[in-house]
Scaffold this active site. Structure first.
Site, PDB file in Angstrom:
ATOM      1  N   HIS A 101      16.430 -25.782 -19.448  1.00 52.99           N
ATOM      2  CA  HIS A 101      17.829 -25.565 -19.044  1.00 52.99           C
ATOM      3  C   HIS A 101      18.536 -25.035 -20.281  1.00 52.99           C
ATOM      4  CE1 HIS A 101      16.982 -29.087 -16.288  1.00 52.99           C
ATOM      5  NE2 HIS A 101      17.698 -28.384 -15.453  1.00 52.99           N
ATOM      6  N   ASP A 104      19.687 -27.832 -22.463  1.00 57.60           N
ATOM      7  CA  ASP A 104      18.826 -28.747 -23.209  1.00 57.60           C
ATOM      8  C   ASP A 104      18.167 -28.057 -24.398  1.00 57.60           C
ATOM      9  OD1 ASP A 104      17.064 -29.289 -20.183  1.00 57.60           O
ATOM     10  OD2 ASP A 104      16.487 -27.799 -21.654  1.00 57.60           O
TER      11      ASP A 104
END
Ligand code: XUL
Ligand code: CO
Length: 439
Positions: A101, A104
């Site tokens: 993501h 992240d």
């Protein structure tokens, strides 16, 4: 700095008789099975979020894991450390792909502009790590569910400003995924759903989602991204009712909004079981609809009704799924991403290795069993035999008879149809034999 110093060399294949816990017993990357190497069949990926960003916190308690790369006052420096740890892990595990993501890999800044710059900075580092290690990007995705602005959804938010923010975030993440040579781009409908119809206009929200996805597809073509756009179905959690409930619901949605030629599905095993389906059912449904894309490999828990994301351990469950994947021709751009997390008490750094080795061996053994079953042909022969009557009776499906004609014929008929055994248990034993015997 080395983070996984307990693992001193790359994980190697040693065969089923090996007792070395840091070796593969079934995953032999170069072994050719049904015309492709295991590496090419399985296309394993490690996910960044559960393995490197999560510290083991749950709703009742703080993080438990030993994750030195998460420490540090400067968020960008900590993100760099985390990426060092991740690529050290990928290299030692010999996993060919990873997934992320945007948020992240990079910390969120005070403004969108700052966040975008952080993501770009981390993407440049990821690109250098990929170059150095040969690890490739299976897919990227934007985190459209964590920040409070997304509490009422992203594309399906009642506030158009939130839709616009989400669109900007996806445009940026798709650009980065393209730059990193991503094979796919995933959209999991994080909070695209609702809690109550008292405050929700479902029709508007679905139209918004349809428009959003058209914009994503248009952007993909505008930048020349050749990867596949994937939606990841999930029936509930975090919202009570998620719009992308299961493969069938996603397919109907894609058809309704004219997106079924452009978007496929990323099927997650634990999401399938939460929707009340077998994993194999969801794969078969996607293959039938021509929208099979990729897999998030994990497992639920028989007695827990939420998304526990365990690493896969059931060879039988995965064999049934692999049969459907092989029947449908296998992966093209997709692969098997371990969207799976450790149990909260597995606090040691090397637990990440044991989890992935077990998951990869489970899937590899399932591949061998599925290939052996299909090569043997008995299962398919038995299935064909069950439908043999239809091969002789073409008129009904060809539309040559009416309901009335069948009614009249049955009134005149001297015989009544009788059943034949479905042989389920015998076929289950056949599957078990292949699982037992593959080597
Ligand atoms: C959530 C889930 C996500 C997606 C990516 O259940 O599976 O991690 O895979 O956003
Ligand atoms: Co997932």
């Amino acid at each position: 700095m080395e983070f996984f110093d307990g693992v001193t060399s790359a994980i190697a294949y040693e065969g089923p008789e090996s007792d070395n816990p840091l070796a593969f017993r079934w995953y032999d990357a170069d072994r050719v099975v049904a015309g492709r190497t295991m590496r090419d069949h399985l296309r394993f990926a490690t996910c960044y979020w559960h393995s490197f960003s999560w510290d083991g916190f749950d709703i009742f308690g703080d993080g438990t894991f030993d994750r030195p790369w998460l420490a540090g006052a400067d968020p960008l420096a900590a993100a760099e450390q985390k990426m060092d740890a991740a690529f050290e892990f990928f290299e030692k595990l010999t996993v060919p792909f990873w997934c992320f993501h945007d948020l992240d890999i990079a910390p969120e800044g005070a403004t969108f502009k700052e966040t975008a710059a952080n993501v770009d900075h981390m993407a440049d580092l990821a690109s250098a790590h990929q170059e150095r290690t040969g690890v490739e990007l299976l897919w990227g995705t934007a985190k459209l569910f964590a920040n409070p602005r997304y509490m009422a959804g992203a594309a399906t938010n009642p506030d158009p400003d939130v839709f616009a923010y989400a669109a900007a975030q996806v445009a940026h993440c798709l650009d980065v995924t393209h730059r990193l040579g991503g094979h796919n781009y995933v959209l999991w409908g994080g909070r695209e759903g609702y809690e109550t119809l008292l405050n929700t206009d479902m029709r508007r929200e679905l139209d918004q989602l349809g428009r959003f996805l058209h914009m994503v597809v248009e952007h993909k073509h505008a930048i020349g991204f050749h990867g596949t756009i994937l939606i990841e179905p999930k029936p509930f959690e975090p919202t009570k009712h998620q719009y992308d409930y299961d493969v069938a619901a996603v397919h109907a949605f894609l058809q309704q909004y004219g997106l079924d030629e452009e978007i496929k599905v990323n099927i997650e095993v634990n999401h399938a079981t939460l929707a009340g389906h077998d994993f194999a059912h969801e794969v078969a449904a996607a293959m039938n609809a021509g929208i099979f894309g990729s897999i998030d490999a994990n497992a639920g828990d028989d007695r827990l009704g939420w998304d526990v994301d365990r690493f896969p351990v059931s060879v039988e469950q995965m064999t049934l799924g692999m049969i459907e994947i092989l029947r449908g021709g296998g992966f093209t751009t997709g692969g098997l991403n371990f969207d799976a997390k450790l149990r909260r008490q597995s606090i040691a750094r090397d637990d990440l290795f044991h989890a992935h080795i077990g998951g990869m061996d489970t899937m590899a053994r399932a591949l061998l069993a599925a290939a052996s079953i299909l090569e043997d042909g008995e299962l398919d022969r038995r299935r064909d035999e069950r439908y043999a009557g239809w091969d002789a009776e073409r008129r009904i499906l060809d539309g040559e008879v009416t309901l009335r004609q069948l009614h009249t014929a049955q009134l005149d008929s001297a015989t009544e149809p009788t059943g034949v055994s479905g042989r389920q248990e015998e076929l289950e034993n056949l599957v078990a034999r292949h699982i037992e015997r593959v080597r």
